[in-house]
Scaffold this active site. Structure first.
Site, PDB file in Angstrom:
ATOM      1  N   GLY A  12       7.359  77.524  46.246  1.00  0.00           N
ATOM      2  CA  GLY A  12       7.682  78.529  46.938  1.00  0.00           C
ATOM      3  C   GLY A  12       7.462  79.173  48.746  1.00  0.00           C
ATOM      4  O   GLY A  12       7.236  78.361  49.109  1.00  0.00           O
ATOM      5  N   THR A 141       1.334  77.267  51.510  1.00  0.00           N
ATOM      6  CA  THR A 141       1.280  78.070  50.576  1.00  0.00           C
ATOM      7  C   THR A 141       0.755  79.241  50.460  1.00  0.00           C
ATOM      8  O   THR A 141      -0.012  79.093  51.511  1.00  0.00           O
ATOM      9  CB  THR A 141       0.803  77.629  49.078  1.00  0.00           C
ATOM     10  OG1 THR A 141       0.308  78.065  47.817  1.00  0.00           O
ATOM     11  CG2 THR A 141      -0.716  76.981  49.396  1.00  0.00           C
ATOM     12  N   ASP A 143      -0.652  81.370  48.850  1.00  0.00           N
ATOM     13  CA  ASP A 143      -1.808  81.122  47.230  1.00  0.00           C
ATOM     14  C   ASP A 143      -2.935  80.890  47.961  1.00  0.00           C
ATOM     15  O   ASP A 143      -3.639  80.922  47.523  1.00  0.00           O
ATOM     16  CB  ASP A 143      -0.843  80.774  46.266  1.00  0.00           C
ATOM     17  CG  ASP A 143       0.111  81.332  45.659  1.00  0.00           C
ATOM     18  OD1 ASP A 143       0.013  82.069  45.808  1.00  0.00           O
ATOM     19  OD2 ASP A 143       0.827  80.688  44.919  1.00  0.00           O
ATOM     20  N   MET A 187       0.307  88.887  44.619  1.00  0.00           N
ATOM     21  CA  MET A 187       0.835  87.661  44.183  1.00  0.00           C
ATOM     22  C   MET A 187      -0.830  85.915  44.031  1.00  0.00           C
ATOM     23  O   MET A 187      -1.538  87.021  44.860  1.00  0.00           O
ATOM     24  CB  MET A 187       1.800  86.169  45.034  1.00  0.00           C
ATOM     25  CG  MET A 187       3.341  87.034  44.352  1.00  0.00           C
ATOM     26  SD  MET A 187       4.658  86.067  45.551  1.00  0.00           S
ATOM     27  CE  MET A 187       5.860  87.010  44.477  1.00  0.00           C
ATOM     28  N   GLY A 188      -0.248  85.410  43.443  1.00  0.00           N
ATOM     29  CA  GLY A 188      -1.699  84.290  42.960  1.00  0.00           C
ATOM     30  C   GLY A 188      -1.907  84.338  41.822  1.00  0.00           C
ATOM     31  O   GLY A 188      -2.808  84.436  41.230  1.00  0.00           O
ATOM     32  N   GLN A 300       5.673  89.917  51.101  1.00  0.00           N
ATOM     33  CA  GLN A 300       4.615  89.351  50.493  1.00  0.00           C
ATOM     34  C   GLN A 300       4.690  87.776  51.313  1.00  0.00           C
ATOM     35  O   GLN A 300       3.518  87.635  51.960  1.00  0.00           O
ATOM     36  CB  GLN A 300       3.096  89.626  49.766  1.00  0.00           C
ATOM     37  CG  GLN A 300       3.857  88.935  48.297  1.00  0.00           C
ATOM     38  CD  GLN A 300       2.768  89.543  47.415  1.00  0.00           C
ATOM     39  OE1 GLN A 300       1.712  89.064  47.426  1.00  0.00           O
ATOM     40  NE2 GLN A 300       3.663  89.912  46.094  1.00  0.00           N
ATOM     41  N   ARG A 301       6.300  87.232  50.239  1.00  0.00           N
ATOM     42  CA  ARG A 301       5.963  85.521  51.050  1.00  0.00           C
ATOM     43  C   ARG A 301       6.834  85.686  52.113  1.00  0.00           C
ATOM     44  O   ARG A 301       6.950  84.663  53.319  1.00  0.00           O
ATOM     45  CB  ARG A 301       6.028  85.008  50.347  1.00  0.00           C
ATOM     46  CG  ARG A 301       6.908  85.353  48.910  1.00  0.00           C
ATOM     47  CD  ARG A 301       7.673  83.723  48.408  1.00  0.00           C
ATOM     48  NE  ARG A 301       8.876  84.369  47.827  1.00  0.00           N
ATOM     49  CZ  ARG A 301       8.848  83.646  46.157  1.00  0.00           C
ATOM     50  NH1 ARG A 301       8.248  83.295  45.651  1.00  0.00           N
ATOM     51  NH2 ARG A 301      10.360  83.544  45.879  1.00  0.00           N
TER      52      ARG A 301
END
Lengths: 407, 407
Positions: A12, A141, A143, A187-188, A300-301
């Protein structure tokens, strides 16, 4: 310097993954690399013979600075996982043929724990055939779920975007004179680091979010509804942060309690979304309170307009450190960040054996999650330094400028 | 200057509505107003006796600058619509009693076309009882659907956020080597101005969105699917912008074609959301293409970290101009923006009779929407000047600082 360099991006996208690419490119060039190739769409592109000479894409110093500010994978990405060597020797032979054809001596892969699996397999296979190509992993990442490293490049910027946006959503959500409940989905998949960043919104000028739910802890829907009821009967509006990955006791995602369709991606991961909407509908119908579900989704990413300077610099540095280590002979290793001090914040790079990192997920320790549906100060203190300082976008005609992908 | 000033905010928040509040407050104070009161939650708060002396909330010059950068209604908002005078005299008597009690001579209301109805009714009623209180409307709405004015404060910043975010979503959406379709849902119930702002993403460094659907035109779902099929068979990924308000020929919102629950707000407006998800599911199941639905949701109207300097200055100016006009004796009027020139962009304020503005929606002219599911250059040229230049957030500890609401 005899051989060439190749670099790829996988998994991602993040807002700073291209800062790592810039770090690899610039450091390799500065240290005398002849050619620096970029795989288009990661290892899959290499297999298909898709690559570029990066010097044609990054030509000036301003290109480097635009690249740092360009979100998402400049070289394209893939979610292709290399098969085990046994029974798939042809794939590996093909990759090494391509690498030899391009006279590659140094191979860099920017990605998360799935991508580190690629580094592990290629370096292991390389050793088995006595290849002297060096393989290095560059962590990335949003995450923050990579093992060994203190944190991952990409996380700080996503956390900064989330905390900033939560402050704005809180202002928006508390504006009316009747109670409203806003549930924000973050996310996560299995790790709650990003969702925990919602806690940073709280401060002198902001009430903060009321509740935070991470995927590390079983989501008790009755406890959740009781908590909502207890606060809302006082007439207060609420903003609640949930991870997309929260699950109930029987192992189902909250999202799966509704009748929504599911997708599964190439790695066998379920595509998640909809838990906020499910909970908002439940509150609306059972408690009669006005609700809104917000998904921070892709934004958010890829919020290149709102990055953490700390993060973007570290992203550049891990790219550079990977080149330095490989040029000095290291292989089968990943650059990791080691925090020397919290206050003042100081962090250095090291390298670590990829076998301890590939395919492993680092989760939020349970003792950092409180029984009253929030997170501890320790967790907030861990994240806070990572969102510090800004890298202003280069604004052209009112909009942030990116490095042109097509040339 | 004999009497006092009162100001309220109403309707949906924007990123710059507090810049107009700052404009009213500062201009009134500078011109000698004794007290400037703020209604808490608009006219509804006034009826309930909820108001504050704004000098207690805005104490320093830095407070003014923080207020300009604080998104959402600082004073709280309401969606309360004043009833017709006939049969409801008690409500009006009560309001004027409150106003007289506070020795109010100037009344300002910051809002959209529903809020301008409040100015219309109060000034008409005031005239009928020979009150000499001056009532002025201050325009605000991200939707840009107010009549007479060239555009509305709040629109430019939302448009800038949308165009910036679309650029980032496009980068994120085009990253893989297989076709994906991202559908982005944008606010604007009946007017497509905001959705049209997605067209600004296109430029030297960005492919732009592939298709744009505004609510002004009937949404033909077959034509949509054919267009998607035609592009995707070439293997290309797509990003599509749709308004939350698009409707099919029989008058139903696209969103209503699914089995999703509906809400209706206090003004009788349906709460919309879900058209992107509906279309993404339809494409996924019928064409087998990987899709993602993104709702810009609350974020697009409260992104105080990404405002247009042009917009925030105009928002301040319409507040100031309302005060100037009222102090000079005008009443029952709204401050409007008049564009003098596109290039170079020049815009001035005027005032206009509220009866021509209240309850009227200004839509995108049909000739600015093209048959191939896009918008004309004329529409882009209209919006472009409104997103120009930035007002940097005041960053504290890594996050944009707002003016503290609670004191």
């Amino acid at each position: 310097m005899t051989g060439n360099v190749i670099v790829g991006q996988s998994g991602g996208p993040t807002a700073v993954i291209n800062s790592s690419l810039a770090g690899v490119f610039k450091t390799a060039k500065d240290r005398g690399a002849k050619k620096v190739y970029g795989m288009i769409h990661g290892i899959k592109g290499l297999l298909d013979g898709e690559y570029v000479d990066l010097s044609n894409k990054i030509q000036t110093d301003i290109d480097i600075d635009l690249l740092k500010r360009t979100p998402s994978s400049f070289l394209g990405s893939c979610r292709y996982k290399l098969p085990e060597v046994e029974g798939n020797e042809a794939t590996y032979t093909k990759i090494f043929e391509k690498l030899n054809e391009l006279e590659i001596q140094y191979f860099f892969y920017i990605g998360g724990n799935d991508s580190m699996d690629t580094i592990k397999k290629l370096s292991d296979y390389g050793k088995s055939i006595n290849s002297d190509i060096k393989f290095m992993g560059v962590p990335k990442t949003i995450d923050n779920d990579l093992a060994v490293t203190d944190h991952t490049p990409g996380f700080g910027s996503a956390a900064k975007y989330i905390a900033s946006t939560m402050k704005e959503i809180i202002r928006d959500g508390l504006v009316y004179d009747y109670p409203t409940i806003t549930i924000v989905e973050i996310m996560g998949r299995n790790a709650g680091w990003l969702t925990a960043a919602a806690a940073l919104a709280k401060g002198e000028d902001c009430e903060g979010v009321d509740m935070i739910y991470l995927p590390e802890k079983v989501f008790d829907i009755d406890q959740f509804m009781n908590h909502v009821k207890a606060v809302s009967t006082k007439g207060r509006s609420m903003v609640i942060a949930i991870s997309e990955g929260i699950k109930v006791a029987d192992g189902r995602y909250v999202f799966e309690l509704s009748d929504h369709v599911e997708f599964v991606d190439a790695f066998g991961h379920k595509q998640l979304a909809g838990s906020a909407k499910f909970l908002a509908n439940k509150i609306g119908s059972e408690l009669g309170i006005k609700t809104r579900a917000v998904e921070l989704s892709t934004m958010q990413r890829c919020a290149g307009h709102m990055t953490s300077r700390t993060d973007i610099t570290e992203a550049f540095n891990v790219g550079g450190a990977a080149v330095k280590a490989a040029f000095e002979g290291e292989s089968g290793r990943v650059v990791v960040l080691k925090r020397i001090s919290d206050d003042p914040y100081m962090c250095i790079t090291e390298t670590h054996d990829v076998h301890d990192i590939a395919n492993i997920e680092k989760k939020v320790p349970l003792e950092w999650i409180t029984d009253d549906d929030y997170v501890t100060d320790e967790l907030i203190r861990y994240i806070r330094p990572l969102i510090q300082a800004e890298l202003s976008p280069i604004m052209v005609d009112g909009l942030p400028r990116h490095l042109n992908v097509n040339m």
